[in-house]
Design an enzyme around this catalytic site. Structure first.
Site, PDB file in Angstrom:
ATOM      1  N   HIS A  85      10.619   1.112  -4.706  1.00 55.19           N
ATOM      2  CA  HIS A  85       9.226   1.077  -4.221  1.00 55.19           C
ATOM      3  C   HIS A  85       8.488   2.381  -4.545  1.00 55.19           C
ATOM      4  O   HIS A  85       7.281   2.366  -4.783  1.00 55.19           O
ATOM      5  CB  HIS A  85       9.191   0.883  -2.699  1.00 55.19           C
ATOM      6  CG  HIS A  85       9.235  -0.545  -2.242  1.00 55.19           C
ATOM      7  ND1 HIS A  85       8.278  -1.471  -2.593  1.00 55.19           N
ATOM      8  CD2 HIS A  85      10.106  -1.195  -1.437  1.00 55.19           C
ATOM      9  CE1 HIS A  85       8.559  -2.639  -2.010  1.00 55.19           C
ATOM     10  NE2 HIS A  85       9.670  -2.504  -1.310  1.00 55.19           N
ATOM     11  N   HIS A  89      16.581  -0.695  -3.399  1.00 59.54           N
ATOM     12  CA  HIS A  89      15.331  -1.447  -3.207  1.00 59.54           C
ATOM     13  C   HIS A  89      14.211  -0.511  -2.735  1.00 59.54           C
ATOM     14  O   HIS A  89      13.096  -0.554  -3.265  1.00 59.54           O
ATOM     15  CB  HIS A  89      15.598  -2.568  -2.187  1.00 59.54           C
ATOM     16  CG  HIS A  89      14.410  -3.399  -1.831  1.00 59.54           C
ATOM     17  ND1 HIS A  89      14.334  -4.749  -2.121  1.00 59.54           N
ATOM     18  CD2 HIS A  89      13.257  -3.093  -1.175  1.00 59.54           C
ATOM     19  CE1 HIS A  89      13.176  -5.217  -1.677  1.00 59.54           C
ATOM     20  NE2 HIS A  89      12.507  -4.240  -1.092  1.00 59.54           N
ATOM     21  N   GLU A  90      14.514   0.334  -1.754  1.00 65.26           N
ATOM     22  CA  GLU A  90      13.470   1.211  -1.203  1.00 65.26           C
ATOM     23  C   GLU A  90      13.090   2.312  -2.190  1.00 65.26           C
ATOM     24  O   GLU A  90      11.912   2.659  -2.310  1.00 65.26           O
ATOM     25  CB  GLU A  90      13.916   1.820   0.134  1.00 65.26           C
ATOM     26  CG  GLU A  90      14.247   0.819   1.236  1.00 65.26           C
ATOM     27  CD  GLU A  90      13.200  -0.274   1.425  1.00 65.26           C
ATOM     28  OE1 GLU A  90      12.003  -0.043   1.132  1.00 65.26           O
ATOM     29  OE2 GLU A  90      13.589  -1.378   1.847  1.00 65.26           O
ATOM     30  N   CYS A 105      11.487  -8.874   0.830  1.00 66.47           N
ATOM     31  CA  CYS A 105      10.699  -7.648   0.988  1.00 66.47           C
ATOM     32  C   CYS A 105       9.515  -7.958   1.887  1.00 66.47           C
ATOM     33  O   CYS A 105       8.868  -8.987   1.716  1.00 66.47           O
ATOM     34  CB  CYS A 105      10.216  -7.184  -0.382  1.00 66.47           C
ATOM     35  SG  CYS A 105       9.191  -5.698  -0.320  1.00 66.47           S
ATOM     36  N   LEU A 106       9.254  -7.064   2.838  1.00 69.12           N
ATOM     37  CA  LEU A 106       8.125  -7.282   3.753  1.00 69.12           C
ATOM     38  C   LEU A 106       6.793  -7.309   3.009  1.00 69.12           C
ATOM     39  O   LEU A 106       5.833  -7.893   3.501  1.00 69.12           O
ATOM     40  CB  LEU A 106       8.108  -6.199   4.832  1.00 69.12           C
ATOM     41  CG  LEU A 106       9.276  -6.283   5.840  1.00 69.12           C
ATOM     42  CD1 LEU A 106       9.344  -5.024   6.682  1.00 69.12           C
ATOM     43  CD2 LEU A 106       9.154  -7.524   6.720  1.00 69.12           C
ATOM     44  N   GLN A 126       4.575   0.956   1.093  1.00 67.80           N
ATOM     45  CA  GLN A 126       4.371  -0.340   1.751  1.00 67.80           C
ATOM     46  C   GLN A 126       3.383  -0.245   2.915  1.00 67.80           C
ATOM     47  O   GLN A 126       2.855  -1.257   3.365  1.00 67.80           O
ATOM     48  CB  GLN A 126       5.699  -0.909   2.265  1.00 67.80           C
ATOM     49  CG  GLN A 126       6.639  -1.298   1.131  1.00 67.80           C
ATOM     50  CD  GLN A 126       7.901  -1.922   1.693  1.00 67.80           C
ATOM     51  OE1 GLN A 126       8.860  -1.223   1.981  1.00 67.80           O
ATOM     52  NE2 GLN A 126       7.889  -3.237   1.861  1.00 67.80           N
ATOM     53  N   GLY A 128      14.474  -2.237   5.879  1.00 70.23           N
ATOM     54  CA  GLY A 128      14.075  -1.065   5.118  1.00 70.23           C
ATOM     55  C   GLY A 128      12.583  -1.082   4.866  1.00 70.23           C
ATOM     56  O   GLY A 128      11.961  -2.146   4.825  1.00 70.23           O
TER      57      GLY A 128
HETATM   58  C1  QAP Z   1      14.822  -4.437   1.599  1.00 71.41           C
HETATM   59  O1  QAP Z   1      13.719  -5.922   3.036  1.00 71.41           O
HETATM   60  C2  QAP Z   1      16.187  -5.046   1.529  1.00 71.41           C
HETATM   61  O2  QAP Z   1      10.217 -12.312   3.351  1.00 71.41           O
HETATM   62  C3  QAP Z   1      14.178  -4.603   2.954  1.00 71.41           C
HETATM   63  O3  QAP Z   1       9.750 -13.354   5.778  1.00 71.41           O
HETATM   64  C4  QAP Z   1      16.363  -6.340   1.067  1.00 71.41           C
HETATM   65  O4  QAP Z   1      13.464  -5.781   5.242  1.00 71.41           O
HETATM   66  C5  QAP Z   1      17.286  -4.321   1.912  1.00 71.41           C
HETATM   67  C6  QAP Z   1      11.653  -9.675   5.454  1.00 71.41           C
HETATM   68  C7  QAP Z   1      17.628  -6.892   0.984  1.00 71.41           C
HETATM   69  C8  QAP Z   1      18.559  -4.879   1.836  1.00 71.41           C
HETATM   70  C9  QAP Z   1      18.735  -6.172   1.382  1.00 71.41           C
HETATM   71  C10 QAP Z   1      11.239 -10.364   4.330  1.00 71.41           C
HETATM   72  C11 QAP Z   1      11.383 -10.219   6.700  1.00 71.41           C
HETATM   73  C12 QAP Z   1      12.313  -8.373   5.386  1.00 71.41           C
HETATM   74  C13 QAP Z   1      10.610 -11.601   4.438  1.00 71.41           C
HETATM   75  C14 QAP Z   1      13.322  -6.433   4.248  1.00 71.41           C
HETATM   76  C15 QAP Z   1      10.363 -12.138   5.700  1.00 71.41           C
HETATM   77  C16 QAP Z   1      10.756 -11.440   6.825  1.00 71.41           C
HETATM   78  C17 QAP Z   1      12.735  -7.781   4.244  1.00 71.41           C
HETATM   79 CO    CO Z   2      10.581  -3.967  -0.216  1.00 70.48          CO
END
Ligand code: QAP
Ligand code: CO
Length: 152
Positions: free
Chosen positions: A135, A131-132, A89-90, A52, A47
């Protein structure tokens, strides 16, 4: 389409600002949505929200493995139950923590053609939607995470 730079919360206060509703869906918004999806896939995320990539507009993209979902001006209309699942989270690289979220949500918004849309999400999709959308109001999962240290 183009990759955009993902902002990190330690360095960029844009992640703490409130995003504005999108009142006109034009080519710029379509390019934004395309770039957000491309950036999310390139980063192996599930997401991404517009702030972001430094754009304070209310748009999110999600793909938890069932295809791309794009929502403009998303609003949570219903939420039910509770789940406590790990999130990352990215924009907060290298940190994961469990967050309390609804187990089911109904979200309404607009699709890229400006047509009303409605998404019902349970489990991981409910987490991603919440989550999104957070943001868009400058809220990060670490604000809500329940971080506890246990002795063994
Ligand atoms: C939000 O999160 C989310 O630390 C999106 O090293 C979170 O895409 C949605 C990511 C949980 C559903 C469940 C984070 C990739 C990606 C990092 C993400 C990393 C590499 C997070
Ligand atoms: Co995020």
């Amino acid at each position: 389409m183009a990759l955009r730079e993902i902002k990190h919360y330690q360095k960029d206060s844009v992640l703490r600002k409130k995003s504005r509703p999108i009142d006109k869906i034009d080519d710029r918004i379509h390019t934004l949505l395309d770039d957000m999806a491309e950036t999310m896939y390139a980063s192996e995320g599930v997401g991404l929200a517009a702030p972001q990539v430094g754009v304070l507009k209310r748009a999110i993209v999600i793909d938890i493995g069932d295809g791309l979902i794009e929502i403009i001006n998303p609003k949570i209309k219903e939420s039910h139950g509770e789940q406590l699942e790990p999130e990352g989270c990215l924009s907060v690289p290298g940190i994961a923590a469990r967050v309390s979220r609804p187990s089911r949500v109904v979200v309404e918004g607009l699709d890229r053609r400006g047509k009303d849309m409605r998404v019902e999400g349970t489990g991981l999709l409910a987490v991603a939607l919440c989550h999104e959308i957070d943001h868009l109001d400058g809220i990060l999962f670490i604000d809500k995470a329940n971080i506890s240290y246990e002795e063994d």
